[in-house]
Design a protein around this motif. Structure first.
Motif, mmCIF file in Angstrom:
data_model
loop_
_atom_site.group_PDB
_atom_site.id
_atom_site.type_symbol
_atom_site.label_atom_id
_atom_site.label_comp_id
_atom_site.label_asym_id
_atom_site.label_seq_id
_atom_site.Cartn_x
_atom_site.Cartn_y
_atom_site.Cartn_z
ATOM 1 N N ASP A 30 0.891 -1.154 0.000
ATOM 2 C CA ASP A 30 0.000 0.000 0.000
ATOM 3 C C ASP A 30 0.930 1.204 0.000
ATOM 4 O OD1 ASP A 30 -1.658 2.126 0.572
ATOM 5 O OD2 ASP A 30 -2.458 1.278 2.425
ATOM 6 N N ASP A 32 0.715 4.158 0.589
ATOM 7 C CA ASP A 32 0.640 5.080 1.718
ATOM 8 C C ASP A 32 1.435 4.564 2.916
ATOM 9 O OD1 ASP A 32 -0.942 6.874 0.343
ATOM 10 O OD2 ASP A 32 -2.810 5.963 1.048
ATOM 11 N N GLU A 33 1.496 3.233 3.049
ATOM 12 C CA GLU A 33 2.234 2.664 4.170
ATOM 13 C C GLU A 33 3.694 2.413 3.790
ATOM 14 O OE1 GLU A 33 1.633 -0.579 7.654
ATOM 15 O OE2 GLU A 33 0.896 -1.170 5.685
ATOM 16 N N LYS A 101 9.889 3.592 13.613
ATOM 17 C CA LYS A 101 8.723 3.590 12.723
ATOM 18 C C LYS A 101 9.012 2.763 11.475
ATOM 19 C CE LYS A 101 5.834 6.575 9.830
ATOM 20 N NZ LYS A 101 5.588 7.937 9.355
ATOM 21 N N THR A 105 7.134 -0.749 10.647
ATOM 22 C CA THR A 105 6.358 -0.804 9.404
ATOM 23 C C THR A 105 6.874 -1.927 8.521
ATOM 24 O OG1 THR A 105 5.922 1.577 9.517
ATOM 25 C CG2 THR A 105 5.625 0.523 7.369
#
Length: 142
Positions: A30, A32-33, A101, A105
């Motif tokens: 994705d 966005d991720e 982060k 992720t």
């Protein structure tokens, strides 16, 4: 001597299989991720000690040009996925480090992506997977 027709047929089959498998497993990303390219950067960085890697080592593992990797890394720094600092051993180089982060992720996406890869490759037996790995390594000259 290699049969030219057989070599071409094998190449076309390998190319088409790679294209179809990549199209399917790329759905895990994705944008966005985490994009596929960002995943590749974090894959290299998180495999290194202390989640740190030289930019030139990351670039060597990528299938895009050095300027494209540099722009990608700059975007990742802005998104808080990696930090970048000068390489003390190479005045022109840089060291990348996965941020918390970025590492978290990456782990989340890698879990899903690994499952997708395993499911897609399950049409082959373990012996066939080993043979495929050996054959592709030979093609890459490894």
């Amino acid at each position: 001597m290699t049969d030219r027709r057989l070599a071409i047929a094998a190449w076309e089959s390998l190319f088409r299989a790679q294209h179809e498998v990549m199209a399917e497993i790329s759905k895990d990303f994705d944008e966005d991720e985490l994009s596929g390219a960002e995943y590749d950067v974090l894959l290299t960085v998180t495999r290194c000690e202390e989640h740190r890697a030289r930019l030139r080592d990351v670039t060597a593992n990528m299938l895009i040009s050095q300027p494209s990797v540099s722009r990608l890394v700059d975007r990742m720094v802005a998104r808080g996925l990696v930090s970048k600092c000068p390489d003390p051993q190479d005045g022109r180089g840089a060291i990348l480090r996965a941020t918390e982060k970025g590492a978290s992720t990456f782990r989340r996406v890698a879990t899903v992506h690994g499952r997708t890869i395993a499911e897609r490759m399950s049409v082959l037996t373990d012996d066939e997977l080993s043979q495929l790995e050996q054959l592709t390594a030979r093609l890459r000259g490894v």
